[in-house]
Motif scaffolding. Sequence first.
Motif, mmCIF file in Angstrom:
data_model
loop_
_atom_site.group_PDB
_atom_site.id
_atom_site.type_symbol
_atom_site.label_atom_id
_atom_site.label_comp_id
_atom_site.label_asym_id
_atom_site.label_seq_id
_atom_site.Cartn_x
_atom_site.Cartn_y
_atom_site.Cartn_z
ATOM 1 N N ARG A 289 -3.736 2.033 11.691
ATOM 2 C CA ARG A 289 -3.232 2.090 10.302
ATOM 3 C C ARG A 289 -2.248 3.248 10.141
ATOM 4 N N PHE A 290 -2.509 4.333 10.855
ATOM 5 C CA PHE A 290 -1.637 5.501 10.808
ATOM 6 C C PHE A 290 -0.249 5.136 11.329
ATOM 7 N N SER A 291 -0.203 4.414 12.460
ATOM 8 C CA SER A 291 1.070 3.984 13.053
ATOM 9 C C SER A 291 1.769 2.970 12.145
ATOM 10 N N GLU A 292 0.969 2.099 11.530
ATOM 11 C CA GLU A 292 1.506 1.062 10.634
ATOM 12 C C GLU A 292 2.244 1.688 9.452
ATOM 13 N N MET A 293 1.645 2.716 8.872
ATOM 14 C CA MET A 293 2.280 3.341 7.707
ATOM 15 C C MET A 293 3.591 4.016 8.105
ATOM 16 N N GLU A 294 3.621 4.616 9.284
ATOM 17 C CA GLU A 294 4.856 5.245 9.762
ATOM 18 C C GLU A 294 5.942 4.205 10.016
ATOM 19 N N THR A 295 5.539 3.060 10.581
ATOM 20 C CA THR A 295 6.485 1.965 10.850
ATOM 21 C C THR A 295 7.107 1.458 9.550
ATOM 22 N N GLY B 190 7.742 3.190 7.039
ATOM 23 C CA GLY B 190 8.512 4.259 6.386
ATOM 24 C C GLY B 190 7.713 5.080 5.405
ATOM 25 N N ILE B 191 6.375 4.947 5.457
ATOM 26 C CA ILE B 191 5.511 5.749 4.578
ATOM 27 C C ILE B 191 5.065 6.979 5.362
ATOM 28 N N LYS B 192 5.510 8.124 4.904
ATOM 29 C CA LYS B 192 5.242 9.364 5.641
ATOM 30 C C LYS B 192 3.822 9.869 5.385
ATOM 31 N N PRO B 193 3.021 10.022 6.457
ATOM 32 C CA PRO B 193 1.666 10.572 6.265
ATOM 33 C C PRO B 193 1.761 11.982 5.681
ATOM 34 N N ASN B 194 0.923 12.280 4.694
ATOM 35 C CA ASN B 194 0.949 13.615 4.095
ATOM 36 C C ASN B 194 -0.226 14.451 4.590
ATOM 37 N N PRO C 34 0.837 -1.210 0.000
ATOM 38 C CA PRO C 34 0.000 0.000 0.000
ATOM 39 C C PRO C 34 0.871 1.259 0.000
ATOM 40 N N ASN C 35 0.424 2.283 -0.704
ATOM 41 C CA ASN C 35 1.140 3.562 -0.711
ATOM 42 C C ASN C 35 0.405 4.552 0.197
ATOM 43 N N VAL C 36 0.895 5.778 0.239
ATOM 44 C CA VAL C 36 0.304 6.790 1.137
ATOM 45 C C VAL C 36 -1.169 7.038 0.803
ATOM 46 N N LEU C 37 -1.511 6.970 -0.486
ATOM 47 C CA LEU C 37 -2.898 7.210 -0.907
ATOM 48 C C LEU C 37 -3.822 6.096 -0.425
#
Length: 631
Positions: free
Chosen positions: A431-437, A439-443, A407-410
């Motif tokens: 899910r927010f924490s998962e994306m940060e873990t 290395g996907i930076k929330p925009n 999954p990407n940031v979108l």
Amino acid sequence: MKTKGFKPDTITYNVLIDSYCKQDNFVEVKSAFSEMESKGLKHTTVTYNTLIDGYYKQDNFKEAKYVFSEMEAKGLKPNIVTYDTLIYGYCKQGNFVEAKLVSSEMEVKGLKSNSVTYNILIVGYCKQDGYYKQYNFKEAKFVFSEMEAKGLMPNKVTYNTLIDGYSKQVYSMTVVIDGLCKMGEIHKARKFMVKKPSSYTYKTLLYSYIKKPDFVVVKEILRTMEKEGLDIDVKSYTRLIKLYSTFGEDKEVKRLFMEIEEKGVEPDVHLYTSMISVYSKLGNVGKAYQVFDEMSERGLVPDGYTYGALINGFCKDGQMQVAEVLLNEMQSKGIHINRAIFNMMMDGYSKRGSVEEALRLQSIMEGKGYEADANTYNIIATGLRKLGWHDEAKRLLLSMVDRGVAPNVLAYTTLIDIYCKQGNFVEARKRFSEMETKGIKPNTGTYNALIDGYFKHGNFIDAKRAISEMEIKGAKPNTKTYTMLIDGYCKQGDFVNARRTLIEMETNGVKPNTRTYTALIDAYCKKGMMNEAYKLRIVMESKSLIPNVYTYTSLVHGECKSGKVDDAMKLFSEMPTKGLVPNVVTYTTMISGLSKQGRSVQASRLYNQMVEAGVIPDAIAYSALVGSLHS
């Protein structure tokens, strides 16, 4: 030469050897070199310099070094030209350690480096393409500082005796400017323009400021180029159009289009593609198609990017049949259709709820060897959400990982948005924490999904905390972020902070839109503060922002609530003149206002008008009408 009574001397042979070197005829070079010895003519430093230079230009570094060793063995002292030639050779090899050692050795032997020596080193360090394969601008800056400290500045004569093919321009200066620009030190680059820069120098600076971007300096460079009589080339126009288009500077884009037309600039495929892309983004697909036709009439062949730009325009405009025709045209012409174009088409269908059509195109795409990527999944999920199938969209996005698609940031933002709208903030945060873990930076969009969810569920504290967090983590609040915050303050009745936020967003360079002002206008109307509401409408219109259906509905509601139904009716009647169609809320508000004043005939007429207009009445509208009839 001898048979004609002319006895060649050392100078003659040196000229002859130089001529053979330039012709790459090293068989004759060696023959002339040996002939000198047989005739008792001594090889000089010039002879060896010529040979070393010739071998370096042939990339025969081994032979060049051997000649230099032989020169020293014969007791000939290398001069400044010899050392400059050696430095040039090592730079050409990308061996800057040896180049610097030779430079130091030269100083030890009492030979002072001149402008040519430094120019060779600077170009060697800075130039990325062509002869030089290394890029070390920090070292180039050090060399330049050293050169400056010795009172030597790059001049117009560079490489004149050593490197054929380079013109007598301010070449080293341009390379230094180019290097500084690539390092992001653009203001320092401008300071180096002490001599009259060439067209290439201006373009180097222009490209750097476009990339940065800095609109003020870009315009300054363009003005200066115009004063100097330097034309903007097709490549520069293409880059400028892309820049202004990306940042929504539509007026500048239109000005450039006019300038291209007035100056009779003949666009190439890239410039035409940029123009088509911009017209498509502006929603003027008719003009985009016109430019596409003009391009074909001029004998230029549209490529995949050109078709992609046009297809994207028609997809965004909802003209999927035309987009399909263009897609088929690409196929019939053998033009490669990539995943991005398939995704554009699927996006066009999905945003209109035609998920079946989107899935059909996904099947065709996979048949051509393109697996669905994260964008594809997100596009289909958007279509499912359009139909109200949020759980199905969620399942689809969660299945990505099982199918080997990261999954990407979108995709994460869409998932978070679904959870937030369902009020499941635990899962949204997970899910927010998962994306940060991962290395996907929330925009900004990711944070907006959270903030919107918190506000809509009345969690004002967490919403404000999320805004603070996004600023700390470098995600800049945009118009949507500020609008949500203003709306949140308004719903709390905190008009002071709402107005303060409006000022803050403008101070930070974020432009309010119609929704921003409507949020405040709606809040004032609900509080019966109609003077404040109308003042804001005037401010809004002064900024070329056009009131929409929601703005008018808020004002209609405010007037009805204040008992000024006739004023509300004037606003209602004004809407069609502005190209606006009243929605079910506007009609219901107006019917309710008339009913409360016992004006049942007018209420009934408006109800019938609503039905005729194709607006489906809801229970509230029906109750208001019934209430007016009973009264």
